[in-house]
Scaffold this active site. Sequence first.
Site, PDB file in Angstrom:
ATOM      1  N   VAL A  61      20.082   2.889  23.609  1.00 33.01           N
ATOM      2  CA  VAL A  61      19.137   2.868  22.496  1.00 33.01           C
ATOM      3  C   VAL A  61      18.287   1.607  22.649  1.00 33.01           C
ATOM      4  CG1 VAL A  61      18.827   2.808  19.999  1.00 33.01           C
ATOM      5  CG2 VAL A  61      20.740   4.094  20.986  1.00 33.01           C
ATOM      6  N   ALA A  88      30.003   3.866  12.577  1.00 34.93           N
ATOM      7  CA  ALA A  88      29.009   3.555  13.605  1.00 34.93           C
ATOM      8  C   ALA A  88      27.781   4.444  13.495  1.00 34.93           C
ATOM      9  CB  ALA A  88      29.629   3.694  14.992  1.00 34.93           C
ATOM     10  N   ASN A  89      27.892   5.593  12.827  1.00 34.08           N
ATOM     11  CA  ASN A  89      26.771   6.510  12.676  1.00 34.08           C
ATOM     12  C   ASN A  89      26.108   6.406  11.307  1.00 34.08           C
ATOM     13  OD1 ASN A  89      26.695   7.595  15.216  1.00 34.08           O
ATOM     14  ND2 ASN A  89      28.016   9.333  14.739  1.00 34.08           N
ATOM     15  N   GLY A  94      25.483   2.519  26.699  1.00 30.81           N
ATOM     16  CA  GLY A  94      26.758   3.200  26.865  1.00 30.81           C
ATOM     17  C   GLY A  94      26.761   3.959  28.166  1.00 30.81           C
ATOM     18  N   ASP A 143      22.274  10.316  14.062  1.00 31.87           N
ATOM     19  CA  ASP A 143      22.818  11.288  15.019  1.00 31.87           C
ATOM     20  C   ASP A 143      23.167  12.617  14.375  1.00 31.87           C
ATOM     21  OD1 ASP A 143      22.475   9.418  16.925  1.00 31.87           O
ATOM     22  OD2 ASP A 143      24.585   9.078  17.355  1.00 31.87           O
ATOM     23  N   ASP A 153      30.312  14.272  13.047  1.00 29.10           N
ATOM     24  CA  ASP A 153      30.644  12.978  13.647  1.00 29.10           C
ATOM     25  C   ASP A 153      30.370  11.846  12.653  1.00 29.10           C
ATOM     26  OD1 ASP A 153      31.592  11.299  15.637  1.00 29.10           O
ATOM     27  OD2 ASP A 153      29.647  11.081  16.603  1.00 29.10           O
TER      28      ASP A 153
END
Length: 305
Positions: free
Chosen positions: A25, A141-142, A20, A155, A137
């Site tokens: 990662v 996606a997390n 990103g 995260d 958050d």
Amino acid sequence: MRAGDRLRGRYRLDTPLERGAMGAVWQGHDEHLDRPVAVKIALPPQDGDDGARLLRRLHREAQAAARLDHPNIATVYDADTRDDGVRWLIMPLIDGVTLRDLLAERGRFTVPEAAAVVAQLCAGLEVAHRAGLVHRDIKPANLMVTRGGLLKILDFGLVKPMIDAQGLTVTGELLGNVLYAAPEYFEGDNRDHKVDGRSDLYAAGCLLHHLLAGVPPFPDDSPALLPGRHLYDPPPTLADRGIVVPDGVQALIDALTAKDPDSRPASGAEVYARLFSHLPAPAADVVITPASEDPARPFRAPYAP
């Protein structure tokens, strides 16, 4: 960073998994303990506050996640900052897929499958909230699902919201956050005083709707309108979208997505208890009852999607 590079002479970078604008990662290998790891790397600070803020965020994430010990939370093994300003975290390499990819691949979940996901999410959140930590958050996606059906929250430890409520511009990375963001994130200067564990539970309610409907409560076709929708618009019910679920499931979604935090469930444990009757039946030789099962503990049998 390139394949073959080593961090602290111990963690070898093997294969990039995700890149990103702010970092990457990698799949790596801990050569001291001979085990695969995930390596999260943040680029060095740039001019201005953004880079320094990113490093502070990664440092907080490492400290917060290292304090949490629960099967539904991805822990941090190690963390450091190199002399050139590169910040890195070492985490378990999870054999699974993100919930975002799982949703894209298979579409809507059944009620037992969705309940299994959100119950595990709330089991992990319960432990974090008891420790005074708010994720801020929660989004597909997390969240990762292992091959054994165990949900992992990624995260953890973001101490500042990733949303600028003043002059908000929603693009790319921020869109996923805003789709599940509690109304209090958009209330200006006083927002941080209202953000607590119930803000994570609002996101859990949006996620439960998304799993059952195949789309989040508020559509992503007009990102600039999302803050106002979270603040003022009642989310559509599953019945509005032609989906039939037990009354208790819709009532729970309504409670979780209430505009006023005081009208939401008070804890992940409460959400877990309300989802209990909708979970898939465990294996025949495993006995679990609401009275005996502590939502802060892992599931004694995986409730796999």
